[in-house]
Write a protein that holds these residues in place. Structure first.
Motif, PDB file in Angstrom:
ATOM      1  N   THR A 188     -13.341   4.978   9.048  1.00  0.00           N
ATOM      2  CA  THR A 188     -12.687   4.542  10.279  1.00  0.00           C
ATOM      3  C   THR A 188     -11.879   3.268  10.055  1.00  0.00           C
ATOM      4  N   THR A 189     -12.389   2.358   9.246  1.00  0.00           N
ATOM      5  CA  THR A 189     -11.648   1.135   8.937  1.00  0.00           C
ATOM      6  C   THR A 189     -10.309   1.470   8.293  1.00  0.00           C
ATOM      7  N   THR A 190     -10.316   2.403   7.340  1.00  0.00           N
ATOM      8  CA  THR A 190      -9.069   2.827   6.693  1.00  0.00           C
ATOM      9  C   THR A 190      -8.099   3.400   7.712  1.00  0.00           C
ATOM     10  N   MET A 191      -8.601   4.264   8.573  1.00  0.00           N
ATOM     11  CA  MET A 191      -7.734   4.908   9.555  1.00  0.00           C
ATOM     12  C   MET A 191      -7.165   3.909  10.547  1.00  0.00           C
ATOM     13  N   ARG A 192      -7.948   2.943  10.936  1.00  0.00           N
ATOM     14  CA  ARG A 192      -7.460   1.944  11.892  1.00  0.00           C
ATOM     15  C   ARG A 192      -6.393   1.057  11.259  1.00  0.00           C
ATOM     16  N   ILE A 193      -6.519   0.786   9.975  1.00  0.00           N
ATOM     17  CA  ILE A 193      -5.468   0.019   9.294  1.00  0.00           C
ATOM     18  C   ILE A 193      -4.192   0.854   9.201  1.00  0.00           C
ATOM     19  N   LEU A 194      -4.325   2.134   8.857  1.00  0.00           N
ATOM     20  CA  LEU A 194      -3.149   2.997   8.714  1.00  0.00           C
ATOM     21  C   LEU A 194      -2.432   3.220  10.045  1.00  0.00           C
ATOM     22  N   THR A 195      -3.142   3.076  11.150  1.00  0.00           N
ATOM     23  CA  THR A 195      -2.527   3.249  12.470  1.00  0.00           C
ATOM     24  C   THR A 195      -2.154   1.914  13.113  1.00  0.00           C
ATOM     25  N   THR A 196      -2.220   0.822  12.342  1.00  0.00           N
ATOM     26  CA  THR A 196      -1.837  -0.541  12.751  1.00  0.00           C
ATOM     27  C   THR A 196      -2.771  -1.147  13.790  1.00  0.00           C
ATOM     28  N   LEU A 197      -3.934  -0.553  13.992  1.00  0.00           N
ATOM     29  CA  LEU A 197      -4.886  -1.096  14.965  1.00  0.00           C
ATOM     30  C   LEU A 197      -5.760  -2.190  14.364  1.00  0.00           C
ATOM     31  N   LEU A 198      -5.696  -2.352  13.046  1.00  0.00           N
ATOM     32  CA  LEU A 198      -6.517  -3.338  12.351  1.00  0.00           C
ATOM     33  C   LEU A 198      -5.715  -3.862  11.169  1.00  0.00           C
ATOM     34  N   LEU A 199      -5.751  -5.165  10.975  1.00  0.00           N
ATOM     35  CA  LEU A 199      -5.046  -5.766   9.850  1.00  0.00           C
ATOM     36  C   LEU A 199      -5.936  -5.789   8.612  1.00  0.00           C
ATOM     37  N   PRO A 200      -5.380  -5.513   7.440  1.00  0.00           N
ATOM     38  CA  PRO A 200      -6.188  -5.629   6.219  1.00  0.00           C
ATOM     39  C   PRO A 200      -6.416  -7.090   5.857  1.00  0.00           C
ATOM     40  N   SER A 201      -7.484  -7.345   5.147  1.00  0.00           N
ATOM     41  CA  SER A 201      -7.726  -8.696   4.627  1.00  0.00           C
ATOM     42  C   SER A 201      -6.883  -8.960   3.400  1.00  0.00           C
ATOM     43  N   ALA A 202      -6.584  -7.903   2.658  1.00  0.00           N
ATOM     44  CA  ALA A 202      -5.747  -8.009   1.461  1.00  0.00           C
ATOM     45  C   ALA A 202      -5.232  -6.621   1.128  1.00  0.00           C
ATOM     46  N   GLY A 203      -4.235  -6.574   0.244  1.00  0.00           N
ATOM     47  CA  GLY A 203      -3.671  -5.301  -0.163  1.00  0.00           C
ATOM     48  C   GLY A 203      -2.556  -4.838   0.764  1.00  0.00           C
ATOM     49  N   GLU A 204      -2.031  -3.663   0.475  1.00  0.00           N
ATOM     50  CA  GLU A 204      -0.899  -3.133   1.223  1.00  0.00           C
ATOM     51  C   GLU A 204      -1.124  -1.658   1.528  1.00  0.00           C
ATOM     52  N   ALA A 205      -0.409  -1.181   2.551  1.00  0.00           N
ATOM     53  CA  ALA A 205      -0.455   0.239   2.907  1.00  0.00           C
ATOM     54  C   ALA A 205       0.884   0.636   3.506  1.00  0.00           C
ATOM     55  N   TRP A 206       1.281   1.885   3.234  1.00  0.00           N
ATOM     56  CA  TRP A 206       2.529   2.422   3.753  1.00  0.00           C
ATOM     57  C   TRP A 206       2.279   3.798   4.358  1.00  0.00           C
ATOM     58  N   VAL A 207       2.969   4.067   5.455  1.00  0.00           N
ATOM     59  CA  VAL A 207       2.946   5.383   6.092  1.00  0.00           C
ATOM     60  C   VAL A 207       4.392   5.828   6.277  1.00  0.00           C
ATOM     61  N   ALA A 208       4.719   6.966   5.695  1.00  0.00           N
ATOM     62  CA  ALA A 208       6.090   7.507   5.750  1.00  0.00           C
ATOM     63  C   ALA A 208       7.101   6.473   5.278  1.00  0.00           C
ATOM     64  N   GLY A 209       6.708   5.674   4.291  1.00  0.00           N
ATOM     65  CA  GLY A 209       7.592   4.674   3.716  1.00  0.00           C
ATOM     66  C   GLY A 209       7.640   3.356   4.451  1.00  0.00           C
ATOM     67  N   HIS A 210       6.885   3.237   5.558  1.00  0.00           N
ATOM     68  CA  HIS A 210       6.885   2.011   6.357  1.00  0.00           C
ATOM     69  C   HIS A 210       5.618   1.205   6.087  1.00  0.00           C
ATOM     70  N   ALA A 211       5.772  -0.096   5.910  1.00  0.00           N
ATOM     71  CA  ALA A 211       4.618  -0.972   5.673  1.00  0.00           C
ATOM     72  C   ALA A 211       3.836  -1.158   6.959  1.00  0.00           C
ATOM     73  N   VAL A 212       2.526  -0.978   6.898  1.00  0.00           N
ATOM     74  CA  VAL A 212       1.720  -1.021   8.118  1.00  0.00           C
ATOM     75  C   VAL A 212       1.628  -2.422   8.712  1.00  0.00           C
ATOM     76  N   VAL A 213       1.848  -3.450   7.904  1.00  0.00           N
ATOM     77  CA  VAL A 213       1.785  -4.814   8.420  1.00  0.00           C
ATOM     78  C   VAL A 213       3.159  -5.288   8.886  1.00  0.00           C
ATOM     79  N   LYS A 214       4.197  -5.002   8.135  1.00  0.00           N
ATOM     80  CA  LYS A 214       5.523  -5.548   8.424  1.00  0.00           C
ATOM     81  C   LYS A 214       6.357  -4.664   9.344  1.00  0.00           C
ATOM     82  N   ASP A 215       6.038  -3.382   9.425  1.00  0.00           N
ATOM     83  CA  ASP A 215       6.868  -2.451  10.202  1.00  0.00           C
ATOM     84  C   ASP A 215       5.973  -1.589  11.087  1.00  0.00           C
ATOM     85  N   ARG A 216       5.223  -2.261  11.926  1.00  0.00           N
ATOM     86  CA  ARG A 216       4.183  -1.576  12.707  1.00  0.00           C
ATOM     87  C   ARG A 216       4.760  -0.571  13.692  1.00  0.00           C
TER      88      ARG A 216
END
Length: 319
Positions: free
Chosen positions: A44-72
């Motif tokens: 669930t933590t992974t899914m919430r980060i991928l859906t922008t509902l939770l910020l990661p403490s470190a690292g990066e993630a992209w969905v369809a080429g968009h950064a989950v932190v910078k392009d929510r």
């Protein structure tokens, strides 16, 4: 095959507790990706980060080429998220529930009636259009929630424990609906701690335990890595002892054995090689006069895969 979800060293901490530990994950476009692990593993933590509902403490993630932190905002347009439980306002009808979220997605009012009717038909809830949402069964609520994730036509559906609490019939209906969504070109990430829920629908799996990704990839590749050879069961009308002698010692045959007291007579063959080798093996049996009525490979299920991958971990085996 293009990648629709990717994470790099994704980490999430809650105080001194590490929920995700440098998660490196890739999900191909068009896959049905089963995210498997016990409760508290980090699904669930992974899914919430991928859906922008939770910020990661470190690292990066992209969905369809968009950064989950910078392009929510772009990520949210690409994802439909179905949590394990969802709430609604009292006295809200099924169509009103979908209309409410359609407005939140800024879908034009003129488009909404047909879109809502189409989605209710897709999830087989047209007959419940005017029903009170709180009066729907658990399975119907899940299907309505799935329709809600489809309102903005996302490329990726993220479903957190969608079969939890469903009766057997509702699970079958959900499985068939997910097959239909995949045929429509959707990528589906689906989590569960009940392996049998995912066995018949996943093209790819990821196994997570204590925040660490233990294995990830297409099901066939993972199975072959865990079991380099394949075992074939052969049903016969002829003498099994003669069939054993026919294949024993052939290239790529690791072991052959007759199954005592089997009806009809049967042998098992452990084969190391590709499909061409297997075809040649069957041809050799038939050319030797063996009367074969059934020839099939034994298929490992998700439970066997999970137990092998987690062997020696705190969840899957001994310490």
């Amino acid at each position: 095959m293009s990648i629709i979800v990717e994470t790099k060293d994704l980490t999430r901490r809650y105080g001194n507790n590490i929920a995700l530990d440098h998660l490196n994950l890739q999900i191909p476009q068009g896959a049905v990706y089963g995210f498997i692990g016990p409760n508290g593993a980090g699904k669930t933590t992974t899914m919430r980060i991928l859906t922008t509902l939770l910020l990661p403490s470190a690292g990066e993630a992209w969905v369809a080429g968009h950064a989950v932190v910078k392009d929510r905002l772009a990520v949210r347009r690409s994802v439909g998220f179905m949590p394990d439980f969802f709430g609604v306002y009292d006295a809200m009808k099924a169509w009103e529930y979908l209309d409410f979220f359609a407005a939140a997605y800024e879908i034009a009012p003129a488009r909404r009636p047909k879109l809502i009717d189409d989605l209710l038909a897709l999830v087989d809830l047209s007959h419940k259009r005017d029903a009170d949402v709180m009066g729907l069964s658990r399975g119907m609520k899940q299907r309505l929630s799935l329709a809600r994730t489809m309102l903005h036509d996302p490329a990726l559906l993220i479903l957190d424990e969608p079969a939890s609490g469903l009766d057997p019939r509702a699970r079958v209906e959900l499985r068939e609906l997910l097959k239909e969504l995949r045929s429509m070109g959707k990528t589906i990430m689906i989590s569960s701690h009940i392996l049998t829920e995912l066995a018949e629908m996943c093209t790819h799996i990821g196994i997570i335990e204590r925040g660490k990704l233990l294995a990830s990839g297409d099901v066939e590749t993972i199975m072959r890595s865990l079991q380099p050879h394949r075992t074939y069961t052969v049903h016969l009308l002829s003498d099994p002892a003669a069939a054993v002698e026919t294949v024993r010692g052939l290239p790529h045959v690791l072991e052959v054995r007759a199954l005592p007291d089997a009806t009809p007579p049967q042998i098992e063959i452990d084969v190391e090689g590709d499909d061409q080798m297997v075809s040649e093996l069957l041809t050799r049996l038939i050319q030797a006069g063996t009367q074969v009525t059934h020839f099939a490979g034994q298929v490992s299920n998700l439970e066997e895969i999970f137990m092998r991958v987690t062997e020696g971990s705190a969840y899957g085996g001994t310490n």
